[in-house]
Every structure is written in structure tokens, then in C-alpha cells.
Write an enzyme that holds these catalytic residues in place. Sequence first.
Site, PDB file in Angstrom:
ATOM      1  N   ASP A 296       0.917  -1.090   0.071  1.00 55.28           N
ATOM      2  CA  ASP A 296      -0.113   0.027   0.155  1.00 55.28           C
ATOM      3  C   ASP A 296       0.922   1.291  -0.004  1.00 55.28           C
ATOM      4  OD1 ASP A 296      -1.966  -1.871   0.331  1.00 55.28           O
ATOM      5  OD2 ASP A 296      -2.100  -1.392   2.533  1.00 55.28           O
ATOM      6  N   ALA A 297       1.853   1.227   0.820  1.00 53.49           N
ATOM      7  CA  ALA A 297       2.994   2.444   1.201  1.00 53.49           C
ATOM      8  C   ALA A 297       3.406   2.442  -0.347  1.00 53.49           C
ATOM      9  CB  ALA A 297       4.077   2.197   2.177  1.00 53.49           C
TER      10      ALA A 297
END
Length: 341
Positions: A296-297
Site C-alpha cells: 500500500d505504501a
Amino acid sequence: MVSEGVLLGMGNPLLDISAVVDDGFLHKYDIKLNNAILAEDKHLPMYDEMAKNYSVDYIAGGATQNSIRVAQWMLQIPGATTFIGCVGKDKFGEEMKKNAKLAGVNVHYYEDENAGTGTCAVCVVGGERSLIANLSAANCYKSDHLKQPENWALVEKAKYFYIAGFFLTVSPESIQLVAEHAAANNKMFMMNLSAPFICEFFKDAQEKVLPYMDIVFGNETEARTFSKVHGWETDDVEEIALKISQWSKASGTYKRITVITQGPDPVVVAEDGKVKKFPVILLPKEKLVDTNGAGDAFVGGFLSQLVKEKPIEDCVKAGCYASNVIIQRPGCSYPAKPDFE
């Protein structure tokens, strides 16, 4: 300059209940590491058990919301990002709202009267994580909320859209509305393969929206599952990325780019019939805290440069930087300011 509300994310807001557990706990609840699944009845007691027997962190999560929070953190421009999803009218929902506002994200949650805010058990063993999501209220999002004038105005304002594949299980209609708007208005629409089970069990929904995807994100496991489901008979991640990038498109404004991460191995980018590989920042094993939120990051970092119209190389670099920061901390959390050049 990056304008207000330039990036809009839509997905399942979940409160992460994160803890370092042991192999016995994984075994008891039949959990595999490095996997993401939806909770079944057999998993429901584990949330309380984690809170009772382990040291637990509560972090505003959910794949898309994580990516949007990280993009917001990288941009450091209040209100540059917007997030839409469904929470319950409860203390977890309030906690999430507070968290998101502190992060500078403009959240427009649909609040469900009957279901509790969704949670995600993040079980960490040896730095590797497994996710078990109990969607609850997140599962109740309705496209009627999206169509309300004040919410649709946020769609019209945005130039970039990002939705994790997990939302295909909740509101494919909402995804389609945004995808068609993006194609009709020369905006950029992006999705993530998100999990092997999405590629397997939501194949038709995924295929319906694929022509609208200008950028497809995923990891090596998801890419191989996608290949298997489509009968491509190849495990070669570069070949799969190319094939996905060449899938037919609904709009000719952008050529599709496929971006596949592979943990510590290079990021694969397929564009224009060619594949490029970008090395990641390697981290000594002893510095790894937990891999939850790494993917996600990566997307969040990538998007932060994309909305600045930076070249793909810079977007990948920012993605690698953000995921490197996140895996050194519990959950999808980060320091006050990024240190990215």
C-alpha cells in the site's frame, strides 16, 4: 502545483488490529503468512483473542486508505487527497475519522447505522504478515452515496483515481461509475490486483473494469494467480506484466502501465511493449519490523509523484522509499515528515 482533491481513493476503511503473534495462533485459525483473506465464521473469535493475549496496535487501515494516507504524507499539502468508503456509527468509526483528519486526508465516509466499523487482524510473525479482514460496515457501501451531489463533486474535482481490488467485493457499480468518468474526461484511473482471491473469485468483475485501468499495480503472487486464472501458462512476472499492459483499453488517452512489486526483488514496470526493472532499497533483516502496508505504501509513494506529473522512474523511486519507511515501523505508520529527494 498540486491542486486540492487531485487524488481520490475509494475502498474499504478498516481499523487494523495489529499484533506480533506466534505460530500456534496461526495454526489455530488456519492462517497462512503473506496472505490476505476475508474472515469466515471460524476467524471471528480471533479479534478478541488478539486484544486479550497480545500487545495490540490500532491503526486506521484498509488497503486504499493506507495508500491515500501515504500519498498525503509524501505530498504534505493538506487536502490534496480524498477518500470515500463506509464505516459504522461507533467508536472505531470516530477513531478512524480522527486519524484520517490528522493525516490531512479529506474523508467522506458513508456511516452505516446497523453494522460496526470493519476491522482487519494483522498477524505478524518474524516480520511477515497475514491479513484477515472482517469487512462489516465496509461491505455496506452503496453507489447512492457516491452519486450524492457533494460526493460526486469530489469525483469531478479529482484528476487521479485509485481503488484497491478489494472494493470489487463491495461495490463494483461505484467502481464502474468512477472508471467511466475517468475515461470520458481524460483522467487517470488506477487499480490494484490486491490479492490472489480477487483474481480467482472476482475474475468477471475485475475483467469488466480492466479496460479502464491506466495503471495496474500488484505483487508477484497476484500476478502469477492472474496468469493462471487466464490460462496464460506462464509464471514469468515480466511476461505477465507485459500481457496485462497489452489488454484492450476503453480510452486511448493513456497507454496502460503495469507495475509489479516483488518484495526484495526489483520492481517490474511494463509499458509500451517494454519491461524495465527497478531495484528496491534493501533493508537488513534486523531492521524489518513488519511488512504490513508495504505494498500500500509503495502505491502511495508512487501516486505522490504521479500527481506531480513526474516520470515513472521517480514514481517508482518514491514508492520504494515509502515502503522502506513503512516496513521499519508497526503497521502502516510513518514519521511526521518524509525525507525523500
